[in-house]
Design an enzyme around this catalytic site. Structure first.
Site, PDB file in Angstrom:
ATOM      1  N   THR A   1      50.349  29.097  10.932  1.00 34.34           N
ATOM      2  CA  THR A   1      49.981  30.021  12.025  1.00 34.34           C
ATOM      3  C   THR A   1      50.937  31.210  11.968  1.00 34.34           C
ATOM      4  O   THR A   1      50.660  32.183  11.262  1.00 34.34           O
ATOM      5  CB  THR A   1      50.008  29.338  13.404  1.00 34.34           C
TER       6      THR A   1
ATOM      7  N   ASN B   1      56.589  36.206  20.243  1.00 34.50           N
ATOM      8  CA  ASN B   1      56.055  35.402  21.335  1.00 34.50           C
ATOM      9  C   ASN B   1      55.631  36.195  22.556  1.00 34.50           C
ATOM     10  O   ASN B   1      54.872  35.706  23.382  1.00 34.50           O
ATOM     11  CB  ASN B   1      57.051  34.309  21.707  1.00 34.50           C
TER      12      ASN B   1
ATOM     13  N   SER C   1      47.869  38.873  21.418  1.00 37.20           N
ATOM     14  CA  SER C   1      47.243  40.201  21.354  1.00 37.20           C
ATOM     15  C   SER C   1      46.905  40.576  19.922  1.00 37.20           C
ATOM     16  O   SER C   1      47.353  39.989  18.975  1.00 37.20           O
ATOM     17  CB  SER C   1      48.137  41.247  22.000  1.00 37.20           C
TER      18      SER C   1
ATOM     19  N   LYS D   1      53.953  22.737   8.762  1.00 35.06           N
ATOM     20  CA  LYS D   1      53.862  24.084   9.296  1.00 35.06           C
ATOM     21  C   LYS D   1      54.706  24.146  10.565  1.00 35.06           C
ATOM     22  O   LYS D   1      54.921  23.149  11.242  1.00 35.06           O
ATOM     23  CB  LYS D   1      52.409  24.508   9.556  1.00 35.06           C
TER      24      LYS D   1
ATOM     25  N   GLU E   1      60.622  31.078  14.111  1.00 34.83           N
ATOM     26  CA  GLU E   1      60.107  32.408  14.442  1.00 34.83           C
ATOM     27  C   GLU E   1      61.242  33.421  14.615  1.00 34.83           C
ATOM     28  O   GLU E   1      62.094  33.278  15.475  1.00 34.83           O
ATOM     29  CB  GLU E   1      59.247  32.331  15.707  1.00 34.83           C
TER      30      GLU E   1
ATOM     31  N   THR F   1      54.901  22.056  17.483  1.00 32.61           N
ATOM     32  CA  THR F   1      53.639  22.424  16.808  1.00 32.61           C
ATOM     33  C   THR F   1      53.956  22.508  15.400  1.00 32.61           C
ATOM     34  O   THR F   1      54.227  23.525  14.839  1.00 32.61           O
ATOM     35  CB  THR F   1      53.018  23.759  17.151  1.00 32.61           C
TER      36      THR F   1
END
Lengths: 442, 442
Positions: free
Chosen positions: A178, A437, A442, A205, A302, A216
């Protein structure tokens, strides 16, 4: 917005993780095949659907899984649990995964959608019920675009898109991503005393909602070694407790986390059970392998610019060593300080101090030692920050800066209250994390 | 670094919190005086040392405090605890506070430094031992510059810098700030059935390491109402559990957190005890007042652009309502989504799902309701996101955007499993937070 030139420069210098952490070749376990496709759920024709199948007919495969402990378990988690319960982990021959939509908090419709994915793969595989596991990752609370996914599954099987070469494996690793910036695939060969070679291949992932007790985080490990199913579950749980449950990106635990493992026994040898002489060796192999995979998830945390190992040793209990390592790893102040390359060890001590310990005797303020440890070969190897509870007021700040400038950092906490050890892997908290995040949907 | 234009604009539009939240006048409790000075610990001649004294001689004052539960308690925390223990909360007539250095993890030297501050103030106040409390805030692990601080204390008393006007109170509120962007001072008058008017004045500082069970959070509340010392402690603990222990900026708990309260009884009336008919009213008054102060700390949360009220109601237990409110309030993913004005309610459910509940029956997936609530007077007042566990797939995204564009947000969670309610106040997680904390010591 104020952003210091030093921090901007740090972000600009972000390393090319793809080049560093994605292999260029690999060997794979016998009699597994994989396929992936762009079903149209993700934009821009990105791969978003993967199927892994076991083609070994010589014996029944074993499967095991560890799932999220979040109270709101996603539909694919509930469905996969049912399949494993019904089969007791025997005869699972496929895993189907989609990315882009997590099929989570989608109620009865979501459960029906997940079961439809499983049924469709079962029918393509010969019609045996309960032979497929399902995983989903992506946005929570949206319904699956089931038509796109069923079309994709049909195409994968009807056009026989399966392969067992490096590119096929790399592609399926990509199809589950993702916000990941690189696909996570690890493969390794090992020998047992029977003289034969076996292979472990794993994919995972990330990269947000990463936190102990699953995240996740989807991961699958396959091997051609035969392992009895109960033994496999025990091994995977042990390995997960020392790997995927010891990583943190942001402390949020997802509704979809799943790590599963299939052992197809395609290489002929005696099945591994808890009574096997090779049991301990295989356990160690699987645990080390799971740690490699889990570390890749943190490396791709991230927005992260640092990979941080937190070592807590000489604790009265393993549980408290882990709680302390976790508390440091989840502290936003520690994580921003490491991003800022700031030797602000007070924040580390502070995070140790508020850890909710099982046994207060695990932590003694007069015995604790805290150091930064060099992850390259530079000397001095250890920079002591706190010695027997006493902060070192004459810390070599130049050396601290050198160590904190490395991409890999290590924090060592010696509790001096026992002999147990725990490790945690975390990353820094950066502007880019907030960007990713704040803008995710969007 | 990628930062979306929308996020940049949001940060640029940050409201002028000083103008909104700092009063321009005030009334203050009788017979308290305050002084503040730039001792030189902070750069640029900033105020960094404050002293508050009780000048009422008509009766012995009562004092109470709530301290950090961090295992590594700072020297001023240990020292103030000793003073309160020795006096049982009676006869405390001064509080001395310095900012810029937390005097934390400074070992025996740190304890001696804190005691020296207390002794010096005691001697200026007439020589009574154990009549002063001490607080420090700032960087952890550095020794106090004691010479500057003792010079400052001497100057404050020798030059009689004390006043009881608005500017004096505003200045002492400024002197305790660190990364705060505005001083936090609240003052309010209330009447009791005896027909007399009393005043509560409180100050607090944030703004990082803010988390339940105290934070680098210093707060003091003073009143001219006489309250018996054990009763005062009970009231302050109750109020803190519903105010300062219900706020979160970053989930880190400091080593220095202290909230203390002095009631000097300068207004002649019967002392409030648990048996008093006015007890419940005073308790409510103090709790509401503490909530106002605590909310100011969140409003000034490092880098925050949003003030978020998390309301959890109809829970089986108060404890679980609070645990769920806290889990939502500490979630980095929820906080970044709110910064991004993203109606990503899946992250809210996710944070509810991983909350570590005392009683699993407090949460029933089929009974939960989640809404955004308008904090202005716009309609519809409530935007339902999840109804009886079912996500609303036709959410009015335009209305969601309107609500999320407000500076004040409210998340309402109705558990439907009982009658208990808890509130938490939190803020968003922004680029500016990372900038502040990546650069703190430089």
């Amino acid at each position: 917005m104020r952003i210091s030139p030093a921090l901007l420069q740090r972000t600009a210098k972000m390393i090319d993780k793809y080049a560093l952490y994605v292999p260029k070749e690999g060997v794979f376990p016998k009699n597994f095949k994989v396929a992936s496709i762009a079903s149209g759920v993700k934009k821009n024709d990105a791969l978003d659907l993967g199927v892994i199948v076991n083609t070994n007919k010589s014996r029944l495969s074993s499967a095991a899984a560890v799932f999220t402990t979040n109270k709101f378990k996603a539909a694919p988690v509930l469905t996969s649990k049912q399949v494993l319960d019904a089969t007791r982990g025997k005869g699972i021959n496929a895993i189907v995964v989609n990315s882009g939509c997590a099929n989570s908090v989608t109620g009865d419709i979501g459960n029906a959608d997940a079961q439809e994915m499983v049924s469709l793969v079962n029918s393509h595989m010969g019609g045996t019920p309960n032979s497929t596991l399902v995983m989903s990752t992506g946005v929570i609370g949206q319904r699956l675009q089931l038509d796109k996914i069923t079309n994709g599954i049909n195409k994968v099987f009807n056009d026989n898109k399966f392969g067992d070469d490096f590119q096929s494996w790399l592609n399926i690793a990509k199809s589950i991503c993702t916000t990941d910036t690189f696909p996570k695939i690890v493969t390794s060969k090992f020998s047992l005393p029977d003289g034969k070679q076996y292979t472990l291949t794993g994919m995972a992932k990330g990269a947000g909602m990463i936190c102990p007790n699953m995240a996740t985080l989807l991961g699958y490990i396959v091997t051609d070694l035969p392992i009895e199913s109960k033994t496999l579950q025990k091994m995977l749980t042990y390995a997960t407790n020392r790997s995927f449950n010891c990583i943190s990106v942001d402390g949020d635990m997802s509704t979809n986390d799943t790590i599963c493992m299939i052992a197809n026994g395609a290489i002929e040898t005696e099945e591994i059970t808890e009574a096997s002489s090779a049991y301990a060796q295989v356990q160690e192999q699987v645990t080390g392998f799971a740690q490699q995979l889990a570390q890749l998830v943190v490396r791709d945390g991230e927005g992260s610019t640092k990979f941080v190992t937190v070592n807590v040793r000489n604790s009265l209990t393993f549980k408290d060593a882990k709680i302390i390592a976790e508390s440091i790893s989840n502290s936003m102040l520690v994580k921003t300080a490491l991003y800022g390359q700031d030797a602000n060890w007070g924040r580390i001590l502070c995070a140790i101090g508020y850890a909710k310990l099982g046994n207060v005797k695990s932590l003694d303020e007069t015995k604790i030692n805290v150091s930064f440890v060099a992850t390259d070969n530079s000397e001095p190897h250890e920079l002591k920050l706190v010695v027997n509870g006493v902060p070192q007021l004459d810390i070599d700040e130049a050396r601290a800066s050198e160590l904190l400038a490395l991409n890999d950092l290590e924090v060592l906490v010696d509790l001096g209250t026992g002999t147990e050890t725990a490790q945690f892997w975390t990353c820094d908290l950066t502007h880019e994390y907030v960007t990713i995040n704040g803008d995710y949907r969007s």
